[in-house]
Design a protein around this motif. Sequence first.
Motif, short mmCIF file in Angstrom:
data_model
loop_
_atom_site.label_atom_id
_atom_site.label_comp_id
_atom_site.label_asym_id
_atom_site.label_seq_id
_atom_site.Cartn_x
_atom_site.Cartn_y
_atom_site.Cartn_z
N ARG A 83 3.50 20.64 46.69
CA ARG A 83 4.02 19.36 46.22
C ARG A 83 4.70 18.57 47.34
O ARG A 83 4.47 17.37 47.50
CB ARG A 83 5.01 19.58 45.07
CG ARG A 83 5.66 18.30 44.56
CD ARG A 83 6.45 18.53 43.28
NE ARG A 83 7.40 19.60 43.40
CZ ARG A 83 8.58 19.52 44.04
NH1 ARG A 83 8.94 18.38 44.63
NH2 ARG A 83 9.40 20.55 44.08
N ILE A 84 5.52 19.24 48.13
CA ILE A 84 6.22 18.56 49.23
C ILE A 84 5.24 18.15 50.32
O ILE A 84 5.23 17.00 50.78
CB ILE A 84 7.32 19.47 49.80
CG1 ILE A 84 8.37 19.79 48.72
CG2 ILE A 84 7.98 18.82 51.01
CD1 ILE A 84 9.35 20.88 49.13
N ARG A 104 5.41 24.79 45.26
CA ARG A 104 6.43 23.83 45.69
C ARG A 104 6.08 23.29 47.07
O ARG A 104 6.23 22.09 47.35
CB ARG A 104 7.81 24.49 45.70
CG ARG A 104 8.93 23.48 45.95
CD ARG A 104 10.30 24.14 45.96
NE ARG A 104 11.36 23.15 46.12
CZ ARG A 104 12.62 23.45 46.38
NH1 ARG A 104 13.01 24.72 46.49
NH2 ARG A 104 13.51 22.48 46.52
N LEU A 116 13.45 25.31 51.54
CA LEU A 116 12.67 24.23 50.96
C LEU A 116 13.53 23.11 50.40
O LEU A 116 13.07 21.97 50.28
CB LEU A 116 11.74 24.78 49.87
CG LEU A 116 10.55 25.60 50.38
CD1 LEU A 116 9.75 26.17 49.22
CD2 LEU A 116 9.64 24.76 51.28
N ASP A 117 14.78 23.41 50.05
CA ASP A 117 15.67 22.34 49.61
C ASP A 117 15.83 21.29 50.71
O ASP A 117 15.82 20.08 50.44
CB ASP A 117 17.05 22.89 49.24
CG ASP A 117 17.05 23.60 47.90
OD1 ASP A 117 16.10 23.39 47.12
OD2 ASP A 117 17.99 24.37 47.65
N THR A 131 12.68 12.97 50.61
CA THR A 131 13.39 11.82 50.05
C THR A 131 13.65 10.77 51.13
O THR A 131 13.52 9.57 50.89
CB THR A 131 14.74 12.28 49.45
OG1 THR A 131 14.49 13.21 48.40
CG2 THR A 131 15.52 11.10 48.91
N TYR A 179 13.68 20.64 53.11
CA TYR A 179 12.43 19.89 53.19
C TYR A 179 12.35 18.86 52.06
O TYR A 179 11.86 17.74 52.25
CB TYR A 179 11.23 20.83 53.13
CG TYR A 179 10.89 21.44 54.47
CD1 TYR A 179 10.19 20.71 55.43
CD2 TYR A 179 11.26 22.75 54.78
CE1 TYR A 179 9.88 21.27 56.66
CE2 TYR A 179 10.95 23.32 56.00
CZ TYR A 179 10.25 22.57 56.95
OH TYR A 179 9.95 23.12 58.16
N GLU A 180 12.84 19.23 50.90
CA GLU A 180 12.83 18.32 49.76
C GLU A 180 13.64 17.06 50.07
O GLU A 180 13.21 15.93 49.80
CB GLU A 180 13.42 19.02 48.54
CG GLU A 180 13.11 18.39 47.22
CD GLU A 180 11.82 18.88 46.60
OE1 GLU A 180 10.90 18.04 46.45
OE2 GLU A 180 11.72 20.07 46.25
N TYR A 181 14.80 17.25 50.67
CA TYR A 181 15.65 16.10 50.96
C TYR A 181 15.09 15.27 52.12
O TYR A 181 15.25 14.05 52.15
CB TYR A 181 17.08 16.57 51.26
CG TYR A 181 17.67 17.38 50.14
CD1 TYR A 181 17.41 17.04 48.81
CD2 TYR A 181 18.46 18.50 50.39
CE1 TYR A 181 17.92 17.79 47.77
CE2 TYR A 181 18.98 19.25 49.35
CZ TYR A 181 18.71 18.89 48.04
OH TYR A 181 19.21 19.64 47.01
N PRO A 204 5.54 15.30 40.18
CA PRO A 204 6.55 14.48 40.88
C PRO A 204 7.13 13.35 40.04
O PRO A 204 8.29 12.99 40.21
CB PRO A 204 5.77 13.93 42.08
CG PRO A 204 4.62 14.88 42.28
CD PRO A 204 4.26 15.32 40.90
N SER A 212 17.91 17.36 40.86
CA SER A 212 16.46 17.43 41.08
C SER A 212 16.07 16.36 42.07
O SER A 212 16.79 15.41 42.31
CB SER A 212 15.70 17.21 39.76
OG SER A 212 15.77 15.87 39.37
N CYS A 213 14.84 16.52 42.64
CA CYS A 213 14.37 15.52 43.60
C CYS A 213 14.19 14.17 42.93
O CYS A 213 14.31 13.14 43.56
CB CYS A 213 13.07 15.97 44.26
SG CYS A 213 11.72 16.24 43.12
#
Length: 483
Positions: free
Chosen positions: A142-143, A139, A42-43, A50, A45-47, A217, A20-21
Amino acid sequence: MKIRQIFLGVGLSFALVLSSCESVIDIEPEYAKEGAEIFNNLDEYEYALTGAYAQFRQIGYFGSGGQTTGTWSTLPDVMSDNLVQTGEDLGNWASQANWNYTSDESDIAIAWIAAYQVITQANLVLDGIDRFADENPERVNRIKGQALAIRAVAHFDLLRYWGEAFDRNSALLGVPYKTTVDKDDMPARLTVKETYDNILKDLNDAEALLGDVDSEPNTESSRSFIDLTTTRAILARVNLYAEEYAEAARYATLVIDEIPLASRAEFPAIWEDESVAEVIWAVSFNAGEGTPSGGVHNAPSNRNRFRPSLPLMETYAEQADVRYDSYFGTRSRADVERPIVAKFVGRGTATDNLVNWKVFRTGEMYLIRAEARAMLGDIVGALADLNALRAARIAGYVPVVIATQQALLDAIALERRKELFSEGHRWFDLKRTTRMIEREDCGTNAINCTLEPDAREWAWPIPQGELDANSNIRGQQNPGYSS
């Protein structure tokens, strides 16, 4: 430094794929992907998000090295009357501590670049993410909401050092607002008003997005991310600086209603990362990622570069105020006991300065609301906030009555100095309220002990490398500095 390095000095930071993030935010990205490459899902973008959080840890932002202090962590206290340079200091940031900086100074450039690296990473997260809105709108919210808030807070931090004024509608110069990943986009400085317009737009958009997300988050035990409550805390601070007092009080109230003050029993554990009581947002630091405070009291080497001001220490009720033992301590060197800043020594019994940086706490929200209410003429409400905060910190506290607005504002200013000691506020509080610095305890190593309210040094010079490389910013140097 050239403008492309300043604005585009960081690639897309990625972390190893974990569950998970929340499990990757505290890990330094393993490799970098150039911004020109396209995100496919989107994975990714999630990273990249981070990676934006990781940029806050760099030296020049909240991080410090063995000899330098964090630009937005402890440096604002070094530059004020809270911390006193000692003979153990190695001279890093000496020009900031003595207010004799120039436009060609490397530390000024490093701070400027660090903030725009955060901004660049946020812009990379924002670039093209809307094409996934139909696939998973919550999602994306959130990002995107976090990236917008990160971009806003970094620009606001730039405004705090480099802005010529803080008035909401000031036509004086603010900072360039970078909203694209285009390497050829070299923005000029906006006015202070235009800078606020952009900051508040990003924050208002972030607030709307973060109110409709796929998952929260943060967790009960971690406050490493910007969520809806954090965004409102940022809005409270920004509006206080902008002198939009009704909005500052409103947002502070929303935060206070969500995250109460820590009890006296909980409070000491905050500084050892054993509790997140009243922590709204903290930037995570782990082994190998630097520290936010090593440039003040460097605990591993027992080098006390900047000690607490003795007159400030005397304003606390030593036995009754839980902040005294949480903030201050003593440590000997060559059989001489010296007062030290103890609140960042380390977790548990460690002495490595390795703690998370608390960017926002509920204590600040009470003080924001108190000041805002006082400025709006609500003496009763402001006094209630001041007394509530003191009661949470001081055993046996008896509420005081303060009848006049100015006396109340002075009491709130002193309480801000005490509550937020060495958390990166004092220089900016003095700047935004146009007060003089008079160091009662100047030590033996300082060159300058007094700074007038109208001195040029309240606004840092634009780095010479920026002026040389960006034709759109030439002629926009802050008054009193060469360009």
